[in-house]
Write an enzyme that holds these catalytic residues in place. Structure first.
Site, short mmCIF file in Angstrom:
data_model
loop_
_atom_site.label_atom_id
_atom_site.label_comp_id
_atom_site.label_asym_id
_atom_site.label_seq_id
_atom_site.Cartn_x
_atom_site.Cartn_y
_atom_site.Cartn_z
N GLU A 1 -5.34 -8.61 1.09
CA GLU A 1 -5.94 -8.22 2.38
C GLU A 1 -7.41 -7.96 2.19
O GLU A 1 -7.82 -7.28 1.23
CB GLU A 1 -5.31 -6.93 2.93
CG GLU A 1 -3.96 -7.09 3.55
CD GLU A 1 -3.43 -5.79 4.15
OE1 GLU A 1 -4.23 -4.95 4.62
OE2 GLU A 1 -2.20 -5.62 4.12
N GLU B 1 0.80 -1.22 0.00
CA GLU B 1 0.00 0.00 0.00
C GLU B 1 0.84 1.28 0.00
O GLU B 1 0.80 2.07 0.96
CB GLU B 1 -0.94 0.01 1.20
CG GLU B 1 -1.88 -1.18 1.26
CD GLU B 1 -2.97 -1.03 2.33
OE1 GLU B 1 -2.90 -0.10 3.15
OE2 GLU B 1 -3.89 -1.88 2.34
C1 FCB Z 1 -4.19 -2.00 5.69
C2 FCB Z 1 -2.79 -2.33 6.12
C3 FCB Z 1 -2.72 -3.42 7.17
C4 FCB Z 1 -3.84 -3.32 8.18
C5 FCB Z 1 -5.17 -3.17 7.50
C6 FCB Z 1 -6.35 -3.09 8.44
O1 FCB Z 1 -4.23 -0.70 5.20
O2 FCB Z 1 -2.03 -2.77 5.03
O3 FCB Z 1 -1.44 -3.36 7.75
O4 FCB Z 1 -3.57 -2.37 9.09
O5 FCB Z 1 -5.16 -2.03 6.70
#
Ligand code: FCB
Length: 443
Positions: free
Chosen positions: A351, A170
């Site tokens: 994620e 990210e």
């Molecule tokens: C993302 C991050 C991860 C975590 C999630 C909830 O932005 O990559 O580390 O904190 O959010």
């Protein structure tokens, strides 16, 4: 319970299921084995920066409990683990290599190999060594070259033992939370800095790809990007929502096409960094996979003159504990839109998950909202695959509750509960749901 997955690709054991974590969020042991301080250690010490001034000093003590955690991952039926490697553990402030840091990841990787787990390693999940921030951090072009040196060390050491290398996690958050709204380390609030940081992060990514290919020729190399699709709050907000959505392309477009999104670039032309000859070609390096992180959507309304916009908070929608709207249709739209816009390599959802105000009752955690969240988002992934998007895997965020950046330990994203006083791990209902589903695929 998971009948929505019938004849779905997700039921094919070849579709990879895993859990994700990141170094600073779980490892603890911040002053062990000559680890250098990172920008998050510094940020956490600033009064008001992080909820109750929590920090990663102990976190889930994964540095010492990694073997139990790896056993846990395997016991849940998962086939893969996405971890991150901490740069401050690997390169000391004088540029020399910290063998003890490499040894730690060697132990983790060996434990994962032992369980036949597929390994995805993110090489940068926000924990920049503080000594580099002292020289300007991501505002210093030199940091991209330092990153390339670090990548050389890690990838020549581990080579093909790591199946997937993700250069950055990210970078949108590193640049825009780190340097524009100041919510994340190093806490700067300046447009010019944010765009400069974003360019240097992209350069770092581009410089790393050929190094990874050289050192780990049979591994896959890519990047993990976050996307929050923008939706107009009403008819007249359509144009500003489109403009807001361009931010979702700030990293993917230069990587895939060697160009920044034009409308944002032009709008911020006065604060754009100098782009040196050859930069866009480096950034445009071919990748083997795209990691997609998604949690929610943004609802956008006008805010004065175009293209000024604001994010609005709809009142009658479901939200998770952190306040993010639950909107699984957004993930489907995101995936199909990305697929239409770019010539993408295979996608892995790297994620996706929900923060819930979990409570332990009689030794168990019934996280009903998280279970629903996962089922509905997996259903979107399934539909996207049926619409022709090449998605090969899905990682739940997160294996276990951990240090949630500016929110400290208040927000719990794990499918496994962590009792921070005892470091006891308790698989929540959602973890048991995954296990049941994953076991059923093997039959
Ligand atoms: C993302 C991050 C991860 C975590 C999630 C909830 O932005 O990559 O580390 O904190 O959010």
């Amino acid at each position: 319970m998971y009948k929505f997955l019938k004849d779905s690709k997700l039921c094919d054991p070849k579709f990879l299921f895993g859990v994700a974590t990141a170094s600073y969020q779980i490892e603890g042991a911040t002053s062990v084995d000559e680890r250098c301080p990172s920008i998050w250690d510094t940020f956490c010490a600033k009064p008001g920066a992080v909820y109750k001034q929590h920090n990663g000093d102990v976190a889930c003590d994964h540095y010492h409990l990694y073997q139990d955690d790896v056993n846990l991952i395997a016991s849940l039926g998962m086939g893969a683990y996405r971890l991150s490697i901490a740069w401050p553990r690997i390169i000391k402030f004088d540029g020399s290599i910290n063998q003890k840091g490499l040894d730690f990841y060697d132990r983790v990787i060996s434990a994962l190999e032992e369980k036949n787990l597929t390994i995805m390693a993110t090489l940068y999940h926000w924990d920049l060594p503080q000594y580099l921030d002292d020289e300007g951090g991501w505002l210093n072009r030199e940091t991209a070259y330092k990153y390339a040196e670090y990548v050389e060390v890690v990838s020549s050491y581990f080579g093909d033992r790591i199946d997937f290398y993700a250069t950055l996690n990210e970078p949108w958050c590193s640049a825009f939370h780190g340097y524009r709204d100041g919510k994340h380390a190093p806490g700067i609030t300046d447009d010019r800095s944010a765009f400069l940081a974003s360019h240097n992060l992209l350069l770092a990514h581009g410089l790393a790809v050929p190094i990874l290919r050289k050192n780990a020729p049979s591994s896959k190399h890519g990047i993990v990007l976050n996307f929050t699709p923008a939706y107009p709050a009403n008819e007249s907000a359509k144009d500003v929502a489109d403009f807001a959505d361009e931010y979702n392309h700030w990293f993917i477009k230069p990587i895939m096409e060697g160009e920044y999104p034009e409308s944002v670039y032009q709008h911020y032309i006065d604060v754009m960094p100098t782009i040196e000859d050859g930069d866009m070609g480096i950034i445009n390096a071919k990748i083997d996979f795209l990691g997609v992180n998604n949690y929610s959507r943004g609802v956008i309304d006008q805010d004065g003159q175009y293209p000024n916009y604001k994010e609005v908070h709809l009142s009658d929608v479901e939200r998770t504990h952190i306040g993010w709207e639950v909107y699984p249709e957004g993930l489907l739209k995101l995936l199909t839109d990305l697929n239409q816009t770019y010539q993408l390599p295979p996608i892995y959802i790297t994620e996706n998950g929900a923060a819930v105000d979990d409570q332990v009752v009689d030794g168990a955690v019934e996280d009903e909202q998280r279970c629903r969240y996962y089922q509905n988002h997996l259903s979107s992934v399934d539909q996207a695959i049926r619409k022709g998007v090449d998605i090969r895997g899905y990682f739940a965020w997160s294996l276990m509750d951990n240090f949630e950046w500016a929110e400290g330990y208040k927000m719990r994203f794990g499918i496994v509960y962590v009792d921070y006083k005892t470091q006891k791990r308790i698989p929540k209902r959602s973890a048991l749901w995954f296990k049941e589903f994953l076991d059923s695929r093997q039959q």
